[in-house]
Design a protein around this motif. Structure first.
Motif, PDB file in Angstrom:
ATOM      1  N   PRO A   1     -19.202 -21.575  30.463  1.00 43.06           N
ATOM      2  CA  PRO A   1     -17.873 -22.107  30.179  1.00 43.06           C
ATOM      3  C   PRO A   1     -16.848 -20.978  30.066  1.00 43.06           C
ATOM      4  O   PRO A   1     -17.197 -19.844  29.766  1.00 43.06           O
ATOM      5  N   LYS A   2     -15.576 -21.338  30.304  1.00 42.29           N
ATOM      6  CA  LYS A   2     -14.508 -20.361  30.116  1.00 42.29           C
ATOM      7  C   LYS A   2     -14.543 -19.862  28.683  1.00 42.29           C
ATOM      8  O   LYS A   2     -14.917 -20.596  27.775  1.00 42.29           O
ATOM      9  N   ALA A   3     -14.155 -18.626  28.510  1.00 42.47           N
ATOM     10  CA  ALA A   3     -14.067 -18.082  27.161  1.00 42.47           C
ATOM     11  C   ALA A   3     -13.039 -18.882  26.376  1.00 42.47           C
ATOM     12  O   ALA A   3     -11.999 -19.248  26.914  1.00 42.47           O
ATOM     13  N   PRO A   4     -13.310 -19.184  25.114  1.00 44.84           N
ATOM     14  CA  PRO A   4     -12.344 -19.941  24.329  1.00 44.84           C
ATOM     15  C   PRO A   4     -10.943 -19.339  24.335  1.00 44.84           C
ATOM     16  O   PRO A   4      -9.972 -20.058  24.207  1.00 44.84           O
ATOM     17  N   SER A   5     -10.803 -18.038  24.532  1.00 42.23           N
ATOM     18  CA  SER A   5      -9.471 -17.432  24.534  1.00 42.23           C
ATOM     19  C   SER A   5      -8.642 -17.884  25.726  1.00 42.23           C
ATOM     20  O   SER A   5      -7.421 -17.780  25.707  1.00 42.23           O
ATOM     21  N   SER A   6      -9.296 -18.389  26.784  1.00 40.83           N
ATOM     22  CA  SER A   6      -8.554 -18.856  27.950  1.00 40.83           C
ATOM     23  C   SER A   6      -8.124 -20.312  27.803  1.00 40.83           C
ATOM     24  O   SER A   6      -7.451 -20.838  28.675  1.00 40.83           O
ATOM     25  N   LEU A   7      -8.510 -20.950  26.717  1.00 35.27           N
ATOM     26  CA  LEU A   7      -8.112 -22.331  26.448  1.00 35.27           C
ATOM     27  C   LEU A   7      -6.781 -22.355  25.713  1.00 35.27           C
ATOM     28  O   LEU A   7      -6.396 -21.384  25.069  1.00 35.27           O
ATOM     29  N   HIS A   8      -6.106 -23.481  25.798  1.00 36.28           N
ATOM     30  CA  HIS A   8      -4.879 -23.706  25.030  1.00 36.28           C
ATOM     31  C   HIS A   8      -5.238 -23.630  23.534  1.00 36.28           C
ATOM     32  O   HIS A   8      -6.329 -24.046  23.138  1.00 36.28           O
ATOM     33  N   PRO A   9      -4.356 -23.111  22.694  1.00 34.83           N
ATOM     34  CA  PRO A   9      -4.678 -22.995  21.264  1.00 34.83           C
ATOM     35  C   PRO A   9      -5.132 -24.306  20.620  1.00 34.83           C
ATOM     36  O   PRO A   9      -6.047 -24.308  19.802  1.00 34.83           O
ATOM     37  N   PHE A  10      -4.523 -25.423  21.011  1.00 34.05           N
ATOM     38  CA  PHE A  10      -4.953 -26.696  20.424  1.00 34.05           C
ATOM     39  C   PHE A  10      -6.370 -27.044  20.865  1.00 34.05           C
ATOM     40  O   PHE A  10      -7.164 -27.562  20.084  1.00 34.05           O
ATOM     41  N   GLU A  11      -6.703 -26.732  22.129  1.00 29.87           N
ATOM     42  CA  GLU A  11      -8.058 -26.989  22.618  1.00 29.87           C
ATOM     43  C   GLU A  11      -9.074 -26.128  21.879  1.00 29.87           C
ATOM     44  O   GLU A  11     -10.175 -26.572  21.578  1.00 29.87           O
TER      45      GLU A  11
ATOM     46  N   LEU B   1      -5.805 -36.906  22.091  1.00 32.90           N
ATOM     47  CA  LEU B   1      -7.073 -36.172  22.052  1.00 32.90           C
ATOM     48  C   LEU B   1      -7.800 -36.211  23.397  1.00 32.90           C
ATOM     49  O   LEU B   1      -8.362 -35.195  23.822  1.00 32.90           O
ATOM     50  N   ALA B   2      -7.793 -37.337  24.082  1.00 37.21           N
ATOM     51  CA  ALA B   2      -8.571 -37.482  25.327  1.00 37.21           C
ATOM     52  C   ALA B   2      -8.240 -36.416  26.374  1.00 37.21           C
ATOM     53  O   ALA B   2      -9.168 -35.850  26.976  1.00 37.21           O
ATOM     54  N   PRO B   3      -6.960 -36.089  26.627  1.00 41.15           N
ATOM     55  CA  PRO B   3      -6.682 -35.029  27.614  1.00 41.15           C
ATOM     56  C   PRO B   3      -7.223 -33.661  27.193  1.00 41.15           C
ATOM     57  O   PRO B   3      -7.639 -32.861  28.040  1.00 41.15           O
ATOM     58  N   LYS B   4      -7.236 -33.387  25.901  1.00 43.45           N
ATOM     59  CA  LYS B   4      -7.773 -32.104  25.417  1.00 43.45           C
ATOM     60  C   LYS B   4      -9.291 -32.064  25.615  1.00 43.45           C
ATOM     61  O   LYS B   4      -9.844 -31.027  25.989  1.00 43.45           O
ATOM     62  N   ILE B   5      -9.958 -33.201  25.381  1.00 43.02           N
ATOM     63  CA  ILE B   5     -11.398 -33.286  25.609  1.00 43.02           C
ATOM     64  C   ILE B   5     -11.690 -33.085  27.097  1.00 43.02           C
ATOM     65  O   ILE B   5     -12.619 -32.366  27.470  1.00 43.02           O
ATOM     66  N   LEU B   6     -10.879 -33.679  27.961  1.00 40.12           N
ATOM     67  CA  LEU B   6     -11.045 -33.511  29.406  1.00 40.12           C
ATOM     68  C   LEU B   6     -10.928 -32.041  29.794  1.00 40.12           C
ATOM     69  O   LEU B   6     -11.740 -31.527  30.574  1.00 40.12           O
TER      70      LEU B   6
ATOM     71  N   ARG C   1     -14.031 -30.225  28.849  1.00 40.15           N
ATOM     72  CA  ARG C   1     -15.100 -30.526  29.810  1.00 40.15           C
ATOM     73  C   ARG C   1     -14.912 -29.725  31.091  1.00 40.15           C
ATOM     74  O   ARG C   1     -15.879 -29.193  31.647  1.00 40.15           O
ATOM     75  N   LYS C   2     -13.673 -29.643  31.569  1.00 44.08           N
ATOM     76  CA  LYS C   2     -13.390 -28.863  32.779  1.00 44.08           C
ATOM     77  C   LYS C   2     -13.705 -27.389  32.571  1.00 44.08           C
ATOM     78  O   LYS C   2     -14.046 -26.680  33.515  1.00 44.08           O
ATOM     79  N   ALA C   3     -13.592 -26.922  31.325  1.00 47.02           N
ATOM     80  CA  ALA C   3     -13.909 -25.528  31.002  1.00 47.02           C
ATOM     81  C   ALA C   3     -15.414 -25.304  30.906  1.00 47.02           C
ATOM     82  O   ALA C   3     -15.863 -24.175  30.752  1.00 47.02           O
ATOM     83  N   GLY C   4     -16.203 -26.382  30.983  1.00 47.45           N
ATOM     84  CA  GLY C   4     -17.658 -26.241  30.999  1.00 47.45           C
ATOM     85  C   GLY C   4     -18.384 -26.692  29.755  1.00 47.45           C
ATOM     86  O   GLY C   4     -19.600 -26.578  29.679  1.00 47.45           O
ATOM     87  N   PHE C   5     -17.670 -27.207  28.778  1.00 50.91           N
ATOM     88  CA  PHE C   5     -18.320 -27.673  27.557  1.00 50.91           C
ATOM     89  C   PHE C   5     -18.793 -29.104  27.763  1.00 50.91           C
ATOM     90  O   PHE C   5     -18.064 -29.941  28.287  1.00 50.91           O
ATOM     91  N   GLU C   6     -20.031 -29.362  27.346  1.00 51.48           N
ATOM     92  CA  GLU C   6     -20.583 -30.707  27.490  1.00 51.48           C
ATOM     93  C   GLU C   6     -20.234 -31.520  26.249  1.00 51.48           C
ATOM     94  O   GLU C   6     -20.678 -31.208  25.144  1.00 51.48           O
ATOM     95  N   ILE C   7     -19.417 -32.540  26.459  1.00 50.22           N
ATOM     96  CA  ILE C   7     -18.961 -33.398  25.366  1.00 50.22           C
ATOM     97  C   ILE C   7     -19.262 -34.837  25.749  1.00 50.22           C
ATOM     98  O   ILE C   7     -18.886 -35.291  26.829  1.00 50.22           O
TER      99      ILE C   7
END
Length: 114
Positions: A39-49, A76-81, A84-90
């Motif tokens: 998965p992408k490193a958490p630092s590459s995610l939006h702060p809310f994500e 919440l649903a778009p953030k979860i999406l 998932r796109k970043a590689g986290f299985e939810i």
């Protein structure tokens, strides 16, 4: 061992080198079916994500109402999406409260080392 990415000398093949400059491995030598995509490193995610990811890692699941009351978002649903796109299985489970209202509960699937 500290490693850094670079290019195999004289080629366009990516490689990983030790801090000493010694070639650890040449990515071109790895078969595509042997590669592991992380998965992408958490630092590459939006702060809310990142906030939602930390919540999932600590508490294992979250619902839209929890996200609204804890973090002030009704989206919440778009953030979860995006997670998932970043590689986290939810996993999404549709729940029902006492009056029969349906809602989603999102649970982070922890990877088990094999």
């Amino acid at each position: 061992m500290v490693a850094f990415e670079g290019w195999t000398e004289g080629t366009d093949n990516p490689a990983v080198y030790a801090a000493t400059g010694e070639l650890v491995f040449n990515i071109a030598e790895i078969a595509p079916d042997e590669m592991v995509h992380l998965p992408k490193a958490p630092s590459s995610l939006h702060p809310f994500e990142r906030t939602i990811l930390k919540h999932l890692q600590a508490r294992k699941s979250i619902s839209p109402m929890e996200a609204l009351t804890s973090y002030g978002t009704a989206r919440l649903a778009p953030k979860i999406l995006n997670l998932r796109k970043a590689g986290f299985e939810i996993v999404t489970k549709i729940m029902s409260d006492h009056p029969g209202h349906r809602y989603a509960r999102y649970t982070l699937v922890e990877k088990v080392a094999t």
